[in-house]
Design a protein around this motif. Structure first.
Motif, PDB file in Angstrom:
ATOM      1  N   GLY A  15      33.978  35.344  38.765  1.00  0.00           N
ATOM      2  CA  GLY A  15      33.474  34.423  37.742  1.00  0.00           C
ATOM      3  C   GLY A  15      33.843  34.888  36.341  1.00  0.00           C
ATOM      4  N   ALA A  16      33.751  36.188  36.106  1.00  0.00           N
ATOM      5  CA  ALA A  16      34.076  36.732  34.774  1.00  0.00           C
ATOM      6  C   ALA A  16      35.567  36.558  34.467  1.00  0.00           C
ATOM      7  CB  ALA A  16      33.686  38.208  34.703  1.00  0.00           C
ATOM      8  N   GLU A  17      36.410  36.706  35.500  1.00  0.00           N
ATOM      9  CA  GLU A  17      37.863  36.549  35.287  1.00  0.00           C
ATOM     10  C   GLU A  17      38.221  35.078  35.048  1.00  0.00           C
ATOM     11  OE1 GLU A  17      39.887  39.085  34.881  1.00  0.00           O
ATOM     12  OE2 GLU A  17      38.671  40.713  35.704  1.00  0.00           O
ATOM     13  N   PHE A  18      37.568  34.173  35.782  1.00  0.00           N
ATOM     14  CA  PHE A  18      37.825  32.745  35.540  1.00  0.00           C
ATOM     15  C   PHE A  18      37.305  32.344  34.155  1.00  0.00           C
ATOM     16  CE2 PHE A  18      38.381  31.862  40.261  1.00  0.00           C
ATOM     17  CZ  PHE A  18      39.692  31.438  40.128  1.00  0.00           C
ATOM     18  N   TYR A  19      36.160  32.893  33.776  1.00  0.00           N
ATOM     19  CA  TYR A  19      35.660  32.612  32.423  1.00  0.00           C
ATOM     20  C   TYR A  19      36.690  33.071  31.387  1.00  0.00           C
ATOM     21  CZ  TYR A  19      33.319  33.030  27.994  1.00  0.00           C
ATOM     22  OH  TYR A  19      33.033  32.943  26.656  1.00  0.00           O
ATOM     23  N   SER A  20      37.231  34.282  31.592  1.00  0.00           N
ATOM     24  CA  SER A  20      38.258  34.804  30.676  1.00  0.00           C
ATOM     25  C   SER A  20      39.439  33.833  30.618  1.00  0.00           C
ATOM     26  CB  SER A  20      38.770  36.167  31.146  1.00  0.00           C
ATOM     27  OG  SER A  20      37.720  37.095  31.216  1.00  0.00           O
ATOM     28  N   ALA A  21      39.870  33.370  31.797  1.00  0.00           N
ATOM     29  CA  ALA A  21      41.008  32.442  31.852  1.00  0.00           C
ATOM     30  C   ALA A  21      40.748  31.224  30.973  1.00  0.00           C
ATOM     31  CB  ALA A  21      41.252  32.013  33.300  1.00  0.00           C
ATOM     32  N   PHE A  22      39.589  30.613  31.135  1.00  0.00           N
ATOM     33  CA  PHE A  22      39.319  29.374  30.394  1.00  0.00           C
ATOM     34  C   PHE A  22      39.002  29.635  28.926  1.00  0.00           C
ATOM     35  CE2 PHE A  22      39.189  28.056  34.791  1.00  0.00           C
ATOM     36  CZ  PHE A  22      40.023  26.957  34.724  1.00  0.00           C
ATOM     37  N   LEU A  23      38.498  30.834  28.631  1.00  0.00           N
ATOM     38  CA  LEU A  23      38.332  31.212  27.216  1.00  0.00           C
ATOM     39  C   LEU A  23      39.714  31.246  26.554  1.00  0.00           C
ATOM     40  CD1 LEU A  23      36.591  32.338  24.826  1.00  0.00           C
ATOM     41  CD2 LEU A  23      37.045  34.615  25.756  1.00  0.00           C
ATOM     42  N   TYR A  24      40.699  31.854  27.230  1.00  0.00           N
ATOM     43  CA  TYR A  24      42.037  31.956  26.652  1.00  0.00           C
ATOM     44  C   TYR A  24      42.732  30.593  26.606  1.00  0.00           C
ATOM     45  CZ  TYR A  24      41.224  36.938  26.794  1.00  0.00           C
ATOM     46  OH  TYR A  24      40.681  38.193  26.588  1.00  0.00           O
ATOM     47  N   LEU A  25      42.454  29.749  27.572  1.00  0.00           N
ATOM     48  CA  LEU A  25      43.041  28.403  27.519  1.00  0.00           C
ATOM     49  C   LEU A  25      42.432  27.630  26.345  1.00  0.00           C
ATOM     50  CD1 LEU A  25      45.119  26.667  29.024  1.00  0.00           C
ATOM     51  CD2 LEU A  25      43.228  25.678  30.327  1.00  0.00           C
ATOM     52  N   SER A  26      41.150  27.844  26.088  1.00  0.00           N
ATOM     53  CA  SER A  26      40.490  27.213  24.952  1.00  0.00           C
ATOM     54  C   SER A  26      41.076  27.741  23.637  1.00  0.00           C
ATOM     55  CB  SER A  26      38.980  27.484  25.024  1.00  0.00           C
ATOM     56  OG  SER A  26      38.311  26.804  23.991  1.00  0.00           O
ATOM     57  N   MET A  27      41.381  29.030  23.620  1.00  0.00           N
ATOM     58  CA  MET A  27      42.036  29.620  22.441  1.00  0.00           C
ATOM     59  C   MET A  27      43.423  29.007  22.252  1.00  0.00           C
ATOM     60  SD  MET A  27      40.935  33.639  22.703  1.00  0.00           S
ATOM     61  CE  MET A  27      39.290  34.185  22.189  1.00  0.00           C
ATOM     62  N   GLU A  49      47.323  35.012  33.623  1.00  0.00           N
ATOM     63  CA  GLU A  49      47.032  36.390  34.054  1.00  0.00           C
ATOM     64  C   GLU A  49      45.593  36.511  34.548  1.00  0.00           C
ATOM     65  OE1 GLU A  49      48.093  39.731  31.790  1.00  0.00           O
ATOM     66  OE2 GLU A  49      50.214  39.346  32.134  1.00  0.00           O
ATOM     67  N   GLU A  50      44.673  35.916  33.782  1.00  0.00           N
ATOM     68  CA  GLU A  50      43.257  36.016  34.164  1.00  0.00           C
ATOM     69  C   GLU A  50      42.989  35.301  35.490  1.00  0.00           C
ATOM     70  OE1 GLU A  50      41.578  38.148  32.859  1.00  0.00           O
ATOM     71  OE2 GLU A  50      42.402  38.410  30.876  1.00  0.00           O
ATOM     72  N   LYS A  51      43.631  34.150  35.675  1.00  0.00           N
ATOM     73  CA  LYS A  51      43.479  33.451  36.963  1.00  0.00           C
ATOM     74  C   LYS A  51      43.983  34.347  38.089  1.00  0.00           C
ATOM     75  CE  LYS A  51      45.616  29.618  36.494  1.00  0.00           C
ATOM     76  NZ  LYS A  51      46.282  28.404  36.951  1.00  0.00           N
ATOM     77  N   SER A  52      45.100  35.029  37.831  1.00  0.00           N
ATOM     78  CA  SER A  52      45.652  35.897  38.878  1.00  0.00           C
ATOM     79  C   SER A  52      44.713  37.080  39.155  1.00  0.00           C
ATOM     80  CB  SER A  52      47.072  36.372  38.516  1.00  0.00           C
ATOM     81  OG  SER A  52      47.031  37.393  37.552  1.00  0.00           O
ATOM     82  N   HIS A  53      44.002  37.545  38.112  1.00  0.00           N
ATOM     83  CA  HIS A  53      43.025  38.625  38.344  1.00  0.00           C
ATOM     84  C   HIS A  53      41.907  38.117  39.262  1.00  0.00           C
ATOM     85  CE1 HIS A  53      44.115  40.545  34.180  1.00  0.00           C
ATOM     86  NE2 HIS A  53      45.089  40.626  35.058  1.00  0.00           N
ATOM     87  N   ALA A  54      41.399  36.911  38.948  1.00  0.00           N
ATOM     88  CA  ALA A  54      40.325  36.325  39.762  1.00  0.00           C
ATOM     89  C   ALA A  54      40.789  36.183  41.210  1.00  0.00           C
ATOM     90  CB  ALA A  54      39.913  34.962  39.191  1.00  0.00           C
ATOM     91  N   GLU A  55      42.021  35.691  41.393  1.00  0.00           N
ATOM     92  CA  GLU A  55      42.548  35.460  42.740  1.00  0.00           C
ATOM     93  C   GLU A  55      42.768  36.778  43.491  1.00  0.00           C
ATOM     94  OE1 GLU A  55      45.927  33.101  41.685  1.00  0.00           O
ATOM     95  OE2 GLU A  55      44.664  31.362  41.244  1.00  0.00           O
ATOM     96  N   LYS A  56      43.205  37.781  42.751  1.00  0.00           N
ATOM     97  CA  LYS A  56      43.442  39.096  43.372  1.00  0.00           C
ATOM     98  C   LYS A  56      42.122  39.646  43.947  1.00  0.00           C
ATOM     99  CE  LYS A  56      45.672  43.477  41.998  1.00  0.00           C
ATOM    100  NZ  LYS A  56      47.048  43.572  42.470  1.00  0.00           N
ATOM    101  N   ILE A  57      41.032  39.485  43.208  1.00  0.00           N
ATOM    102  CA  ILE A  57      39.720  39.970  43.679  1.00  0.00           C
ATOM    103  C   ILE A  57      39.233  39.097  44.841  1.00  0.00           C
ATOM    104  CG2 ILE A  57      37.301  40.376  43.037  1.00  0.00           C
ATOM    105  CD1 ILE A  57      38.398  40.915  40.141  1.00  0.00           C
ATOM    106  N   PHE A  58      39.388  37.794  44.692  1.00  0.00           N
ATOM    107  CA  PHE A  58      39.001  36.831  45.726  1.00  0.00           C
ATOM    108  C   PHE A  58      39.664  37.195  47.071  1.00  0.00           C
ATOM    109  CE2 PHE A  58      40.060  32.818  47.921  1.00  0.00           C
ATOM    110  CZ  PHE A  58      38.833  32.167  47.961  1.00  0.00           C
TER     111      PHE A  58
END
Ligand code: FEO
Length: 169
Positions: A15-27, A49-58
């Motif tokens: 969840g934290a990595e997906f949040y990071s992803a969408f924070l950066y997309l918002s930026m 990159e952040e999406k890939s981090h989330a997926e790697k953990i998933f």
């Protein structure tokens, strides 16, 4: 098999990595709005990159015979003061993520989960790199200060960033 405590901690990090992803997309959206397409490109790559981090953990949770879950995450902020504010916010955010990764390492140790501790080493190294790359952009922005020409040059450089998917664990 992964312990319930470790599994829950990893799921929360997804969840934290997906949040990071969408924070950066918002930026990226904000940077497009203030006519800095190169900086916006840099943030789009960060999003990937952040999406890939989330997926790697998933995938790791599944590989360890755990139950992967996607938690809810908050909506990202939409506006900043300027490009400097964006990158300073990104830097502060990465420092928070570094602390979260540190917490996961502690959990892995407490659970006597050597495999997870080794898996997390990739993220420990990634955080060093992520903090350093954002910091370097902040330093460049500081150097050009309010110069439009300087900002244009930085933006052109940030336009060249491309995405390289991380190697699988
Ligand atoms: Fe996935 Fe930027 O930490």
């Amino acid at each position: 098999m992964i312990t319930k405590k470790m599994q829950d901690a990893f799921n929360a990090q997804v969840g934290a990595e997906f949040y990071s992803a969408f924070l950066y997309l918002s930026m990226a959206a904000y940077l497009e709005d203030i006519d800095l397409p190169g900086a916006a490109n840099w943030m789009r790559i960060q999003y990937q990159e952040e999406k890939s981090h989330a997926e790697k953990i998933f995938e790791y949770v599944i590989e360890r015979d755990g139950r992967a879950e996607i938690p809810a995450w908050e909506a990202p902020k939409k506006a900043w003061k300027d490009a400097m504010d964006v990158f300073e916010s990104a830097y502060a955010h990465e420092q928070k993520v570094t602390a979260l990764i540190g917490g996961l390492v502690k959990t892995a140790r407490a659970e006597d989960d050597h495999a997870s501790e080794i898996f997390l080493q990739w993220f420990v190294n990634e955080q060093v790199e992520e903090e350093a790359s954002v910091k370097a952009i902040i330093q460049q922005l500081k150097m050009v200060d309010t110069s439009r020409g300087g900002l244009y040059m930085i933006d052109r450089e940030l336009a060249s960033r491309t995405f390289t998917p991380p190697a699988t664990a």
